[in-house]
Design an enzyme around this catalytic site. Structure first.
Site, PDB file in Angstrom:
ATOM      1  N   PHE A 111       0.485  11.141   0.327  1.00 27.83           N
ATOM      2  CA  PHE A 111      -0.402  11.804  -0.627  1.00 27.83           C
ATOM      3  C   PHE A 111      -1.739  11.093  -0.762  1.00 27.83           C
ATOM      4  O   PHE A 111      -2.741  11.694  -1.155  1.00 27.83           O
ATOM      5  CB  PHE A 111       0.283  11.936  -1.990  1.00 27.83           C
ATOM      6  N   LYS A 112      -1.787   9.813  -0.422  1.00 20.26           N
ATOM      7  CA  LYS A 112      -3.051   9.085  -0.546  1.00 20.26           C
ATOM      8  C   LYS A 112      -4.146   9.687   0.337  1.00 20.26           C
ATOM      9  O   LYS A 112      -5.330   9.531   0.058  1.00 20.26           O
ATOM     10  CB  LYS A 112      -2.832   7.615  -0.179  1.00 20.26           C
TER      11      LYS A 112
END
Length: 464
Positions: A111-112
């Site tokens: 998700f980063k």
């Protein structure tokens, strides 16, 4: 839109200056002076936007017009052009009252990527437009490092150094960082845990002479742009689920350790998104659960778990939330953070604690429950969760007090954490990009967990 510090001694910053400052020069965290509120009419319009269009709509509330619209559009479309799903963050139905928000379709399968691909583009833009040297410095519990490096590797005018705790990230996470051979990348493998790495990063940013001399820029979620970018997918997920279910309000279950991802959800709620509860999913490192349930924020003993990216005791973004809970009182924040520094804990009660418990729920997922959740959903749904996403789903299932639809955040692809998946007796195919990592040479420097050792490597890298 102006940006100020939670500690009150930095203010009236524009968007680019706030982005470049990262950590407030007074040691606080930067926040918008006022959180923009989105009207019901605007929300109705936003339901029909693509992900990239929604990014532009939300970013326009925060960027002050400092970036020409066409330039901003180019940055956004370049940032998400490498994602493997056309929806960027698609939503999958697991059961009638539970949906999964897949946040792992970016280049490093975590998700980063959603925030850091944009930040990499923005750092490159600033370096080019302003002719600046930019030396990015960050710490990672696993995913931030790979995403940040992917965003700026090989870029002119930018160097990046990432600290990660030696032996405390998954093998794939380590390989994604350390197989990058570009000369503008330095990986420091630090003896200690993530909290040690994060503490040193904050100390270096707090040293204003060092920060200025070495052109430091922040990639961690101490940088508000990380939070701003992550806010988008809360809106996008809500719109997708509303179209299917007609729900007026949803809950979000968020696996977290540093409080950044769930603070983005809090920001979205403050902007007007109809969110019921934000369910904070933790593992054995459950300092945040105790804060929500008892009002006590006090680090405990570090525990290595199956979900290593959540193995954090001191949450960087906690101060941002505390600022809002305590009525945006910067003097009170300075007092509380000094108290934390001297006494090792912060305690809130009364109306402040009641407010926290209205906004948040919390559920701690122990190792056995994490693995059981992975096994159960793979068997019953044919869906393989990584251990962090499993914590979010387990929290959604186990949290009592909500009968509404919950969207749980899937923060990483399971191939990044095969150590936990294998313990469930599950064999999974690896994406080609991840399989290829095991054939590449690694490049990293191991250092002891002391600030002088880190500084020595940094100075040699940044001045070399």
């Amino acid at each position: 839109m102006e940006y100020i510090s939670t500690r009150g001694n930095v203010g009236k910053l524009g968007f680019i200056d706030a982005f470049m400052m990262g950590l407030g020069d007074d040691g606080g965290l930067l926040v918008p002076r006022e959180i923009p509120v989105v009207s019901a009419e605007k929300m109705e319009e936003w339901q029909h936007l693509s992900y990239q269009e929604l990014v532009l709509a939300i970013f326009s509330l925060y960027t002050n017009g400092e970036i020409p619209q066409q330039d901003l559009k180019d940055l956004v479309y370049a940032s998400y052009g490498t994602f493997r799903d056309p929806h960027i963050t698609p939503v999958r139905k697991l059961k009638d009252d539970l949906y999964l928000l897949e946040l792992f379709h970016g280049p490093t399968f975590a998700f980063k990527d959603i925030a850091l691909q944009f930040m990499g583009q923005l750092y490159t833009y600033v370096a080019t437009k302003q002719g600046k040297k930019i030396h990015i410095l960050g710490a990672t519990s696993g995913d931030t490092g790979a995403s940040a490096i992917e965003g700026v590797k090989g870029k002119e005018g930018i160097k990046i150094c990432i600290l990660h705790p030696h032996g405390k990230v998954s093998k794939v996470q380590e390989l994604q960082m350390t197989t990058v051979q570009d000369d503008n990348v330095l990986n420091l493998s630090v003896d200690g845990n993530f909290d040690d790495c994060q503490r040193m990063i904050k100390e270096l940013f707090a040293d204003l002479d060092f920060k200025a001399t070495h052109h430091l820029a922040a990639i961690n979620s101490i940088n508000f742009v990380r939070i701003m970018a992550q806010t988008v997918y809360y809106f996008y997920a809500y719109f997708q689920v509303v179209k299917e279910t007609g729900a007026k309000q949803v809950n979000f279950s968020v696996p977290t350790g540093n409080f950044g991802d769930i603070f983005a959800g809090y920001l979205a709620k403050r902007m007007g998104l109809p969110v019921g509860k934000l369910i904070l999913a933790t593992n054995e490192n459950n300092i945040l659960e105790r804060f929500i349930q008892e009002g006590v924020y006090m680090p405990g003993e570090f525990v290595a778990t199956y979900s290593p990216s959540m193995d954090i005791q001191v949450a960087s973004n906690f101060e941002r939330y505390l600022y809002y809970v305590l009525g945006e009182d910067a003097a009170e924040i300075r007092k509380r953070m000094e108290q934390f520094k001297s006494e090792g804990k912060i305690v809130i009660d009364g109306e402040a604690l009641a407010k926290v418990q209205t906004e948040f729920g919390a559920y701690s997922v122990q190792g056995k429950e994490c693995l059981e959740t992975i096994t159960r959903y793979e068997s019953s749904n044919g869906y393989l969760l990584d251990p962090h996403s499993a914590c979010g789903v387990a929290a959604a299932d186990g949290f009592t007090g909500n009968q509404e639809i919950t969207i749980s955040l899937a923060t990483a692809h399971p191939a990044k954490f095969n150590e936990a998946i294998a313990l469930c007796g599950i064999e999974q195919p690896f994406p080609e990009e991840i399989s290829a990592l095991f054939e590449k040479p690694q490049r990293q420097t191991r250092v002891d967990g002391t600030l002088p050792s880190v500084v020595k490597e940094l100075v040699a890298f940044y001045t070399g």
